[in-house]
Motif scaffolding. Sequence first.
Motif, PDB file in Angstrom:
ATOM      1  N   VAL A   1       0.823  -1.271   0.046  1.00 20.61           N
ATOM      2  CA  VAL A   1       0.027  -0.012  -0.028  1.00 20.61           C
ATOM      3  C   VAL A   1       0.874   1.203  -0.089  1.00 20.61           C
ATOM      4  O   VAL A   1       0.436   2.145  -0.679  1.00 20.61           O
ATOM      5  N   ARG A   2       2.048   1.066   0.748  1.00 19.64           N
ATOM      6  CA  ARG A   2       2.727   2.328   0.847  1.00 19.64           C
ATOM      7  C   ARG A   2       3.634   2.829  -0.324  1.00 19.64           C
ATOM      8  O   ARG A   2       3.880   3.771  -1.000  1.00 19.64           O
ATOM      9  N   HIS A   3       3.910   1.510  -1.133  1.00 17.59           N
ATOM     10  CA  HIS A   3       4.882   1.657  -2.365  1.00 17.59           C
ATOM     11  C   HIS A   3       4.159   0.709  -3.395  1.00 17.59           C
ATOM     12  O   HIS A   3       4.529  -0.245  -3.917  1.00 17.59           O
ATOM     13  N   PRO A   4       3.046   1.075  -4.036  1.00 19.82           N
ATOM     14  CA  PRO A   4       2.329   0.359  -4.888  1.00 19.82           C
ATOM     15  C   PRO A   4       3.206   0.284  -6.200  1.00 19.82           C
ATOM     16  O   PRO A   4       3.896   1.245  -6.500  1.00 19.82           O
ATOM     17  N   TRP A   5       3.095  -0.719  -6.890  1.00 18.22           N
ATOM     18  CA  TRP A   5       3.975  -1.007  -8.138  1.00 18.22           C
ATOM     19  C   TRP A   5       5.300  -0.481  -7.809  1.00 18.22           C
ATOM     20  O   TRP A   5       5.996   0.124  -9.014  1.00 18.22           O
ATOM     21  N   SER A   6       5.987  -1.022  -6.936  1.00 19.82           N
ATOM     22  CA  SER A   6       7.300  -0.576  -6.534  1.00 19.82           C
ATOM     23  C   SER A   6       8.332  -0.986  -7.507  1.00 19.82           C
ATOM     24  O   SER A   6       9.257   0.015  -7.504  1.00 19.82           O
ATOM     25  N   THR A   7       8.152  -2.257  -8.085  1.00 16.37           N
ATOM     26  CA  THR A   7       9.531  -2.178  -8.909  1.00 16.37           C
ATOM     27  C   THR A   7       9.296  -1.447 -10.357  1.00 16.37           C
ATOM     28  O   THR A   7      10.358  -1.149 -11.046  1.00 16.37           O
ATOM     29  N   LEU A   8       8.056  -1.231 -10.658  1.00 20.40           N
ATOM     30  CA  LEU A   8       7.953  -0.219 -11.788  1.00 20.40           C
ATOM     31  C   LEU A   8       8.422   1.134 -11.558  1.00 20.40           C
ATOM     32  O   LEU A   8       8.957   1.754 -12.402  1.00 20.40           O
ATOM     33  N   MET A   9       7.860   1.625 -10.230  1.00 23.13           N
ATOM     34  CA  MET A   9       8.453   2.833  -9.990  1.00 23.13           C
ATOM     35  C   MET A   9       9.969   3.059  -9.950  1.00 23.13           C
ATOM     36  O   MET A   9      10.341   4.002 -10.037  1.00 23.13           O
ATOM     37  N   VAL A  10      10.755   1.989  -9.536  1.00 24.38           N
ATOM     38  CA  VAL A  10      11.964   1.941  -9.596  1.00 24.38           C
ATOM     39  C   VAL A  10      12.558   2.195 -10.753  1.00 24.38           C
ATOM     40  O   VAL A  10      13.208   3.313 -11.193  1.00 24.38           O
ATOM     41  N   SER A  11      12.062   1.609 -11.706  1.00 22.28           N
ATOM     42  CA  SER A  11      12.791   1.655 -13.255  1.00 22.28           C
ATOM     43  C   SER A  11      12.287   2.889 -14.042  1.00 22.28           C
ATOM     44  O   SER A  11      13.170   3.535 -14.554  1.00 22.28           O
ATOM     45  N   ALA A  12      11.069   3.282 -13.700  1.00 21.18           N
ATOM     46  CA  ALA A  12      10.541   4.614 -14.171  1.00 21.18           C
ATOM     47  C   ALA A  12      11.415   5.888 -13.493  1.00 21.18           C
ATOM     48  O   ALA A  12      11.608   6.643 -14.207  1.00 21.18           O
ATOM     49  N   GLY A  13      11.626   5.666 -12.094  1.00 23.67           N
ATOM     50  CA  GLY A  13      12.417   6.744 -11.500  1.00 23.67           C
ATOM     51  C   GLY A  13      13.850   6.895 -12.345  1.00 23.67           C
ATOM     52  O   GLY A  13      14.278   7.943 -12.428  1.00 23.67           O
ATOM     53  N   ILE A  14      14.575   5.692 -12.291  1.00 28.39           N
ATOM     54  CA  ILE A  14      15.813   5.664 -12.857  1.00 28.39           C
ATOM     55  C   ILE A  14      15.926   6.558 -14.200  1.00 28.39           C
ATOM     56  O   ILE A  14      16.758   7.382 -14.843  1.00 28.39           O
ATOM     57  N   ARG A  15      14.862   6.083 -15.190  1.00 31.50           N
ATOM     58  CA  ARG A  15      14.650   6.607 -16.357  1.00 31.50           C
ATOM     59  C   ARG A  15      14.577   8.140 -16.616  1.00 31.50           C
ATOM     60  O   ARG A  15      14.983   8.944 -17.381  1.00 31.50           O
ATOM     61  N   LEU A  16      13.455   8.513 -15.449  1.00 26.71           N
ATOM     62  CA  LEU A  16      13.046   9.783 -15.382  1.00 26.71           C
ATOM     63  C   LEU A  16      14.394  10.545 -15.020  1.00 26.71           C
ATOM     64  O   LEU A  16      14.599  11.800 -15.455  1.00 26.71           O
ATOM     65  N   HIS A  17      15.269  10.243 -13.958  1.00 21.62           N
ATOM     66  CA  HIS A  17      16.422  10.977 -13.669  1.00 21.62           C
ATOM     67  C   HIS A  17      17.598  10.928 -14.799  1.00 21.62           C
ATOM     68  O   HIS A  17      18.237  11.989 -14.979  1.00 21.62           O
TER      69      HIS A  17
END
Length: 241
Positions: free
Chosen positions: A201-217
């Motif tokens: 609940v605190r970190h939904p789609w956690s692994t997708l958010m990690v890869s998306a964050g790396i690409r964003l930065h």
Amino acid sequence: MVPALYDCVIGHARTGPVRHSFRFRTYLWLVDVDRLPRLPRLLRPLAGFRSRDHFGGGAPSIRAGLDRFLAARGAEPVTGRVLMLAHARVLGHVFNPLTVYWCHDADGTPREVVAEVHNTYGERHCYLLHPDERGRADTAKEFYVSPFFPVDGDYRMRLPAPGERLSLTVRLDREGGTPFTATVSGRRQPASTAGLLRAAVRHPWSTLMVSAGIRLHGAVLYMRGLPVRPRPRHDLQEGLR
């Protein structure tokens, strides 16, 4: 001790040629690769552990994949427990920039550590490390990870086995300085049904958010003028094919 969840803060800090840093929260699993968690059916989409997500992806189990890699590097078979720190597959998606395996002899004595690295191009590479008593190990960089760094320099890693707290550091040293440092810090939580639901609940789609964050930065750095370094051909290591 295992399985366990770690509520984590992951930090990336670049000091040159452009200063940039970011931190994000997520959660990681610590598991025994021979005794992977058995979750209730309704929770299985929130945490999957598959051999195809690690090492060469073709071994029948994660332990078998590790054994193949170690044998290809001339290392003795691991006779004791292997602890793995990683993201689990969540809702069909997984991305592990770094997976760490702590290997032990049958009597519990710590042995080597394997650091498995994935980049955002679908490639993977493993480093066989022999840390000192404080969990520190050095190794030459052999794998293209960031599009803004060439494949040179050395990694200075600090990878002590997790306890109540988790504290890992990976530092890249190149001629002239230390342009990049990554850190992972966290506190152990019970891997109970309630604990997993809280984390999800605190970190939904956690692994997708990690890869998306790396690409964003990465996009931010590119817009700030950092040139992209050509990506060399990466041949799979022996034991990962």
